[in-house]
Motif scaffolding. Structure first.
Motif, mmCIF file in Angstrom:
data_model
loop_
_atom_site.group_PDB
_atom_site.id
_atom_site.type_symbol
_atom_site.label_atom_id
_atom_site.label_comp_id
_atom_site.label_asym_id
_atom_site.label_seq_id
_atom_site.Cartn_x
_atom_site.Cartn_y
_atom_site.Cartn_z
ATOM 1 N N MET A 64 0.581 -1.156 -0.080
ATOM 2 C CA MET A 64 -0.080 0.103 -0.067
ATOM 3 C C MET A 64 0.846 1.125 -0.026
ATOM 4 S SD MET A 64 -3.081 -0.733 0.316
ATOM 5 C CE MET A 64 -4.599 -0.650 0.957
ATOM 6 N N SER A 65 0.488 2.108 -0.878
ATOM 7 C CA SER A 65 1.439 3.156 -1.160
ATOM 8 C C SER A 65 0.430 4.754 -1.152
ATOM 9 C CB SER A 65 2.497 3.347 -2.095
ATOM 10 O OG SER A 65 1.775 3.214 -3.292
ATOM 11 N N CYS A 66 -0.991 4.533 -1.103
ATOM 12 C CA CYS A 66 -1.685 5.684 -1.180
ATOM 13 C C CYS A 66 -2.126 6.507 -0.037
ATOM 14 C CB CYS A 66 -2.912 5.130 -1.822
ATOM 15 S SG CYS A 66 -4.125 6.527 -2.053
ATOM 16 N N VAL A 67 -1.678 7.950 -0.108
ATOM 17 C CA VAL A 67 -2.168 8.615 0.863
ATOM 18 C C VAL A 67 -2.919 9.857 0.610
ATOM 19 C CG1 VAL A 67 -0.908 10.348 2.545
ATOM 20 C CG2 VAL A 67 0.555 8.485 1.643
ATOM 21 N N LEU A 68 -4.191 9.904 1.474
ATOM 22 C CA LEU A 68 -4.908 11.191 1.268
ATOM 23 C C LEU A 68 -4.514 12.254 2.126
ATOM 24 C CD1 LEU A 68 -8.600 9.530 1.080
ATOM 25 C CD2 LEU A 68 -7.187 10.613 -0.690
ATOM 26 N N GLY A 69 -4.571 13.473 1.580
ATOM 27 C CA GLY A 69 -4.058 14.554 2.260
ATOM 28 C C GLY A 69 -5.257 15.648 2.300
ATOM 29 N N PHE A 70 -5.403 16.374 3.448
ATOM 30 C CA PHE A 70 -6.331 17.223 3.636
ATOM 31 C C PHE A 70 -5.952 18.612 4.188
ATOM 32 C CE2 PHE A 70 -7.782 12.982 4.661
ATOM 33 C CZ PHE A 70 -8.861 12.758 3.977
ATOM 34 N N ASP A 71 -6.640 19.597 3.518
ATOM 35 C CA ASP A 71 -6.510 21.058 3.829
ATOM 36 C C ASP A 71 -7.858 21.463 4.282
ATOM 37 O OD1 ASP A 71 -5.551 23.730 4.197
ATOM 38 O OD2 ASP A 71 -6.585 24.329 2.457
ATOM 39 N N VAL A 72 -8.011 21.501 5.755
ATOM 40 C CA VAL A 72 -9.229 21.718 6.500
ATOM 41 C C VAL A 72 -9.799 23.159 6.529
ATOM 42 C CG1 VAL A 72 -10.528 21.058 8.586
ATOM 43 C CG2 VAL A 72 -8.821 19.639 7.759
ATOM 44 N N GLY A 73 -10.891 23.447 5.977
ATOM 45 C CA GLY A 73 -11.358 24.744 6.042
ATOM 46 C C GLY A 73 -13.039 24.810 6.634
ATOM 47 N N SER A 74 -13.233 26.000 6.711
ATOM 48 C CA SER A 74 -14.460 26.255 7.432
ATOM 49 C C SER A 74 -15.805 25.900 6.512
ATOM 50 C CB SER A 74 -14.776 27.475 8.216
ATOM 51 O OG SER A 74 -14.736 28.564 7.316
ATOM 52 N N ARG A 75 -15.369 26.101 5.168
ATOM 53 C CA ARG A 75 -16.571 25.792 4.300
ATOM 54 C C ARG A 75 -16.330 24.706 3.280
ATOM 55 N NH1 ARG A 75 -17.930 30.196 0.831
ATOM 56 N NH2 ARG A 75 -15.658 30.430 0.532
ATOM 57 N N LEU A 76 -15.087 24.615 2.844
ATOM 58 C CA LEU A 76 -14.274 23.494 2.217
ATOM 59 C C LEU A 76 -13.239 22.972 2.770
ATOM 60 C CD1 LEU A 76 -14.751 25.110 -1.528
ATOM 61 C CD2 LEU A 76 -16.054 23.336 -0.749
ATOM 62 N N THR A 77 -13.177 21.623 2.536
ATOM 63 C CA THR A 77 -11.804 20.885 2.746
ATOM 64 C C THR A 77 -11.417 20.245 1.425
ATOM 65 O OG1 THR A 77 -12.680 20.272 5.089
ATOM 66 C CG2 THR A 77 -10.826 18.809 3.907
ATOM 67 N N GLY A 78 -9.963 20.893 1.172
ATOM 68 C CA GLY A 78 -9.510 20.284 0.132
ATOM 69 C C GLY A 78 -8.793 19.055 0.378
ATOM 70 N N VAL A 79 -8.690 18.187 -0.759
ATOM 71 C CA VAL A 79 -8.471 16.728 -0.617
ATOM 72 C C VAL A 79 -7.516 16.600 -1.756
ATOM 73 C CG1 VAL A 79 -8.862 14.302 -0.708
ATOM 74 C CG2 VAL A 79 -10.827 16.094 0.376
#
Length: 149
Positions: A1-16
């Motif tokens: 397994m080599s997959c990673v999900l990253g998140f930029d948490v916001g108050s209206r949108l969360t980037g993935v």
């Protein structure tokens, strides 16, 4: 397994963003709406099933001095809920300057004719990719080659 999900948490949108530990690369994937401090869990569940990550990386917004702030709590709460829901390791990464880097990339894409103004919502996903790229770059460096802080 080599997959990673990253998140930029916001108050209206969360980037993935999606990343690959073998190639140490990341790319913006999508944004997930947030309502009443709750992300669209159904959408996140779909992304988890689709990509089957083995690690989740969450951007931790710090002040320029490196201190935590109210947005840091939102990111930590989100990370804790991710860990509880998916039973996967969650890693927090200093996200200072990731939004500025994402905005620079977006502007460069617009200048090159690759992006349009209506694509501006994707900046959050691009910020998640920046966060993930920073973590992947650090994770790829052997511990004995890392410089001291």
């Amino acid at each position: 397994m080599s997959c990673v999900l990253g998140f930029d948490v916001g108050s209206r949108l969360t980037g993935v963003a999606i990343g690959n530990r073998l190639t140490a690369t990341a790319r913006a994937l999508t944004t997930v709406p947030v309502h009443d401090d709750r992300p669209d869990w159904a959408r996140l569940d779909t992304l988890r099933r689709e990509w089957q990550p083995d690690i989740l990386v969450v951007g931790l917004p710090l002040t320029l001095e490196g201190a935590e702030q109210p947005a840091s709590r939102r990111a930590r709460d989100f990370g804790a809920r991710l860990q509880q829901r998916y039973r996967l390791p969650v890693i927090f990464v200093d996200e200072r300057h990731s939004s500025q880097e994402a905005a620079r990339r977006f502007a460069a894409g617009r200048a090159a004719g690759l992006r349009r103004r209506r694509d501006a919502a994707s900046i959050d996903a691009e910020a998640a990719a920046v966060i993930l790229e920073h973590w992947l770059a650090e994770a790829a460096v052997p511990a004995d080659n890392q410089s001291p802080d």
